[in-house]
Design a protein around this motif. Structure first.
Motif, PDB file in Angstrom:
ATOM      1  N   ARG A 150      -1.307  12.241  -7.466  1.00  0.00           N
ATOM      2  CA  ARG A 150      -0.309  12.978  -6.850  1.00  0.00           C
ATOM      3  C   ARG A 150       0.764  13.192  -7.996  1.00  0.00           C
ATOM      4  O   ARG A 150       1.271  14.434  -8.140  1.00  0.00           O
ATOM      5  CB  ARG A 150       0.254  12.329  -5.594  1.00  0.00           C
ATOM      6  CG  ARG A 150       1.006  13.186  -4.999  1.00  0.00           C
ATOM      7  CD  ARG A 150       1.799  12.550  -3.743  1.00  0.00           C
ATOM      8  NE  ARG A 150       2.603  11.212  -4.386  1.00  0.00           N
ATOM      9  CZ  ARG A 150       4.043  11.615  -5.015  1.00  0.00           C
ATOM     10  NH1 ARG A 150       4.522  12.821  -5.226  1.00  0.00           N
ATOM     11  NH2 ARG A 150       4.562  10.555  -5.502  1.00  0.00           N
ATOM     12  N   GLN A 151       1.276  12.150  -8.858  1.00  0.00           N
ATOM     13  CA  GLN A 151       2.194  12.358  -9.826  1.00  0.00           C
ATOM     14  C   GLN A 151       1.796  13.066 -11.017  1.00  0.00           C
ATOM     15  O   GLN A 151       2.602  13.994 -11.425  1.00  0.00           O
ATOM     16  CB  GLN A 151       2.700  10.762 -10.312  1.00  0.00           C
ATOM     17  CG  GLN A 151       3.269   9.850  -9.144  1.00  0.00           C
ATOM     18  CD  GLN A 151       3.591   8.400  -9.813  1.00  0.00           C
ATOM     19  OE1 GLN A 151       3.302   8.274 -10.791  1.00  0.00           O
ATOM     20  NE2 GLN A 151       4.335   7.627  -9.101  1.00  0.00           N
ATOM     21  N   ARG A 152       0.449  13.030 -11.385  1.00  0.00           N
ATOM     22  CA  ARG A 152       0.263  13.816 -12.296  1.00  0.00           C
ATOM     23  C   ARG A 152       0.106  15.269 -11.885  1.00  0.00           C
ATOM     24  O   ARG A 152       0.497  16.201 -12.870  1.00  0.00           O
ATOM     25  CB  ARG A 152      -1.157  13.577 -12.890  1.00  0.00           C
ATOM     26  CG  ARG A 152      -1.458  12.200 -13.547  1.00  0.00           C
ATOM     27  CD  ARG A 152      -2.697  12.047 -14.185  1.00  0.00           C
ATOM     28  NE  ARG A 152      -3.759  12.068 -13.410  1.00  0.00           N
ATOM     29  CZ  ARG A 152      -4.364  10.940 -12.707  1.00  0.00           C
ATOM     30  NH1 ARG A 152      -3.774   9.906 -13.104  1.00  0.00           N
ATOM     31  NH2 ARG A 152      -5.431  11.133 -11.965  1.00  0.00           N
ATOM     32  N   ARG A 175      -9.239  -0.872  -1.053  1.00  0.00           N
ATOM     33  CA  ARG A 175      -8.192  -0.007  -0.731  1.00  0.00           C
ATOM     34  C   ARG A 175      -6.940   0.109  -1.604  1.00  0.00           C
ATOM     35  O   ARG A 175      -6.515   1.036  -2.004  1.00  0.00           O
ATOM     36  CB  ARG A 175      -7.842  -0.573   0.578  1.00  0.00           C
ATOM     37  CG  ARG A 175      -6.789   0.234   1.467  1.00  0.00           C
ATOM     38  CD  ARG A 175      -6.244  -0.509   2.721  1.00  0.00           C
ATOM     39  NE  ARG A 175      -5.493  -1.400   2.110  1.00  0.00           N
ATOM     40  CZ  ARG A 175      -4.809  -2.230   3.027  1.00  0.00           C
ATOM     41  NH1 ARG A 175      -4.985  -2.373   4.333  1.00  0.00           N
ATOM     42  NH2 ARG A 175      -4.254  -3.498   2.404  1.00  0.00           N
ATOM     43  N   ASP A 176      -6.673  -1.094  -2.109  1.00  0.00           N
ATOM     44  CA  ASP A 176      -5.578  -0.912  -3.141  1.00  0.00           C
ATOM     45  C   ASP A 176      -5.590   0.062  -4.114  1.00  0.00           C
ATOM     46  O   ASP A 176      -4.724   0.551  -4.570  1.00  0.00           O
ATOM     47  CB  ASP A 176      -5.098  -2.313  -3.498  1.00  0.00           C
ATOM     48  CG  ASP A 176      -4.466  -3.301  -2.397  1.00  0.00           C
ATOM     49  OD1 ASP A 176      -4.009  -2.576  -1.369  1.00  0.00           O
ATOM     50  OD2 ASP A 176      -4.606  -4.639  -2.520  1.00  0.00           O
ATOM     51  N   ASP A 177      -6.848  -0.212  -4.921  1.00  0.00           N
ATOM     52  CA  ASP A 177      -7.177   0.754  -5.925  1.00  0.00           C
ATOM     53  C   ASP A 177      -7.355   2.044  -5.653  1.00  0.00           C
ATOM     54  O   ASP A 177      -6.784   2.889  -6.357  1.00  0.00           O
ATOM     55  CB  ASP A 177      -8.578   0.243  -6.694  1.00  0.00           C
ATOM     56  CG  ASP A 177      -8.614  -1.305  -7.279  1.00  0.00           C
ATOM     57  OD1 ASP A 177      -7.502  -1.645  -7.358  1.00  0.00           O
ATOM     58  OD2 ASP A 177      -9.695  -1.701  -7.447  1.00  0.00           O
ATOM     59  N   PHE A 178      -7.914   2.469  -4.529  1.00  0.00           N
ATOM     60  CA  PHE A 178      -7.811   4.058  -4.137  1.00  0.00           C
ATOM     61  C   PHE A 178      -6.413   4.477  -3.887  1.00  0.00           C
ATOM     62  O   PHE A 178      -6.174   5.487  -4.137  1.00  0.00           O
ATOM     63  CB  PHE A 178      -8.708   3.895  -2.791  1.00  0.00           C
ATOM     64  CG  PHE A 178      -8.720   5.222  -2.136  1.00  0.00           C
ATOM     65  CD1 PHE A 178      -9.747   6.167  -2.794  1.00  0.00           C
ATOM     66  CD2 PHE A 178      -8.000   5.555  -1.202  1.00  0.00           C
ATOM     67  CE1 PHE A 178      -9.910   7.520  -2.264  1.00  0.00           C
ATOM     68  CE2 PHE A 178      -8.112   6.974  -0.656  1.00  0.00           C
ATOM     69  CZ  PHE A 178      -8.859   7.916  -1.191  1.00  0.00           C
ATOM     70  N   VAL A 179      -5.525   3.588  -3.377  1.00  0.00           N
ATOM     71  CA  VAL A 179      -4.256   4.120  -2.897  1.00  0.00           C
ATOM     72  C   VAL A 179      -3.346   4.162  -4.154  1.00  0.00           C
ATOM     73  O   VAL A 179      -2.917   5.248  -4.412  1.00  0.00           O
ATOM     74  CB  VAL A 179      -3.288   3.245  -2.114  1.00  0.00           C
ATOM     75  CG1 VAL A 179      -1.972   3.653  -1.966  1.00  0.00           C
ATOM     76  CG2 VAL A 179      -3.943   3.010  -0.681  1.00  0.00           C
ATOM     77  N   ARG A 180      -3.679   3.514  -5.101  1.00  0.00           N
ATOM     78  CA  ARG A 180      -2.950   3.392  -6.629  1.00  0.00           C
ATOM     79  C   ARG A 180      -3.608   4.839  -7.143  1.00  0.00           C
ATOM     80  O   ARG A 180      -2.701   5.580  -7.782  1.00  0.00           O
ATOM     81  CB  ARG A 180      -3.340   2.135  -7.290  1.00  0.00           C
ATOM     82  CG  ARG A 180      -2.547   2.249  -8.620  1.00  0.00           C
ATOM     83  CD  ARG A 180      -2.794   0.996  -9.526  1.00  0.00           C
ATOM     84  NE  ARG A 180      -4.225   0.713  -9.791  1.00  0.00           N
ATOM     85  CZ  ARG A 180      -4.988  -0.149  -9.254  1.00  0.00           C
ATOM     86  NH1 ARG A 180      -4.346  -0.936  -8.248  1.00  0.00           N
ATOM     87  NH2 ARG A 180      -6.145  -0.079  -9.654  1.00  0.00           N
ATOM     88  N   GLU A 181      -4.847   4.996  -7.209  1.00  0.00           N
ATOM     89  CA  GLU A 181      -5.304   6.016  -7.802  1.00  0.00           C
ATOM     90  C   GLU A 181      -5.061   7.511  -7.362  1.00  0.00           C
ATOM     91  O   GLU A 181      -4.597   8.515  -8.080  1.00  0.00           O
ATOM     92  CB  GLU A 181      -7.200   6.028  -7.940  1.00  0.00           C
ATOM     93  CG  GLU A 181      -7.389   4.885  -8.626  1.00  0.00           C
ATOM     94  CD  GLU A 181      -9.107   4.930  -8.539  1.00  0.00           C
ATOM     95  OE1 GLU A 181      -9.765   5.631  -7.737  1.00  0.00           O
ATOM     96  OE2 GLU A 181      -9.699   3.886  -9.213  1.00  0.00           O
ATOM     97  N   MET A 182      -4.756   7.447  -5.987  1.00  0.00           N
ATOM     98  CA  MET A 182      -4.489   8.773  -5.195  1.00  0.00           C
ATOM     99  C   MET A 182      -2.834   8.780  -5.576  1.00  0.00           C
ATOM    100  O   MET A 182      -2.413  10.011  -5.861  1.00  0.00           O
ATOM    101  CB  MET A 182      -4.625   8.571  -3.927  1.00  0.00           C
ATOM    102  CG  MET A 182      -6.094   8.349  -3.211  1.00  0.00           C
ATOM    103  SD  MET A 182      -6.896  10.051  -3.900  1.00  0.00           S
ATOM    104  CE  MET A 182      -6.169  11.282  -2.861  1.00  0.00           C
ATOM    105  N   GLU A 183      -2.068   7.846  -5.719  1.00  0.00           N
ATOM    106  CA  GLU A 183      -0.686   8.213  -6.318  1.00  0.00           C
ATOM    107  C   GLU A 183      -0.414   8.557  -7.464  1.00  0.00           C
ATOM    108  O   GLU A 183       0.313   9.489  -8.008  1.00  0.00           O
ATOM    109  CB  GLU A 183      -0.024   6.844  -5.756  1.00  0.00           C
ATOM    110  CG  GLU A 183       1.754   6.738  -6.220  1.00  0.00           C
ATOM    111  CD  GLU A 183       2.475   7.842  -5.315  1.00  0.00           C
ATOM    112  OE1 GLU A 183       3.536   8.326  -5.917  1.00  0.00           O
ATOM    113  OE2 GLU A 183       1.828   8.352  -4.250  1.00  0.00           O
TER     114      GLU A 183
END
Length: 231
Positions: free
Chosen positions: A175-177, A164-172
């Motif tokens: 989004r920034q990119r 879950r933490d990895d997924f949230v980080r990847e999504m953020e």
């Protein structure tokens, strides 16, 4: 009595094995026993079937006494991957002992040939099945190794939280990119877009006369004046 039974049995055998039996003497002969091995995918069915020679010698009291037996391969016999007379002789001869004892007092050579054939062909069948088992086990082992590639890590509370933490980080990060790319595209669009000046801005820069007068003129005349002013 024994000799009469020996002659009678020999005549019967000659009708059963007309081409396979060969006399050595009045009381001794040999029979070529051609085997029928099981075929398999390795192409063994294309090989020449193995043959073994059963040597029979009557003692004087036969059939009340056991015949004298021996086994040998034919001369120049090709090797077969599932059978060897020299290697299997002891097993085959031992396998005939019970048949001999069960038939004491009776003509038994045909029964002995039948038993010998069954024993030899069973040997080849067992060896074929053993090879197939080894091949099947090797295939199953290879399949298990291949399937390991598709088995994920077992889900536990710890592995789920990490996922879950990895997924949230990847999504953020994604989004920034995307936001950075959008801003960059807008900047490029503004740079490429040519500025549009109003009539007043053109007059203030000395490119045209009074705004009110110029705005009443047709666009073509205004363009001509702009060319003159530019010259």
């Amino acid at each position: 009595m024994g000799r009469e039974e020996q002659i009678e049995e020999r005549e019967v055998l000659d009708s059963i094995f007309p081409e396979e039996i060969t006399d050595i003497s009045d009381t001794e002969y040999r029979i070529a026993v051609k085997l029928n091995p099981p075929g398999d995918e390795d192409g063994d069915e294309e090989l020449e079937p193995p043959t073994l020679i059963l040597h029979v010698r009557y003692p004087e009291a036969y059939p009340d006494e056991a015949p004298i037996l021996d086994l040998s391969p034919p001369a120049n016999a090709p090797l077969h991957p599932r059978f060897s007379v020299s290697a299997d002789k002891e097993h085959l001869m031992k396998g005939l002992e019970d048949t001999v004892q069960e038939n004491i007092g009776m003509a038994m050579v045909f029964t002995l040939v039948t038993t010998l054939t069954e024993l030899a062909e069973q040997l080849m069948t067992d060896r074929k099945e053993a090879v197939e088992r080894v091949r099947e086990e090797a295939l199953q082992a290879a399949e298990r190794e291949e399937n390991k590639k598709f088995h994920g890590t077992p889900v536990t509370p710890e592995t789920f939280l990490k996922w879950r933490d990895d997924f949230v980080r990847e999504m953020e990060e994604q989004r920034q990119r995307e936001e950075e790319e959008r801003v960059a595209e807008l900047k490029k669009a503004k740079i490429k877009e040519a500025p549009k000046l109003t009539g007043r801005q053109l007059w203030e820069r000395g490119l045209i006369g009074k705004v009110d007068d110029e705005e009443d003129e047709p666009p073509s005349e205004q363009v001509e004046k702009l060319k003159v002013a530019a010259a």
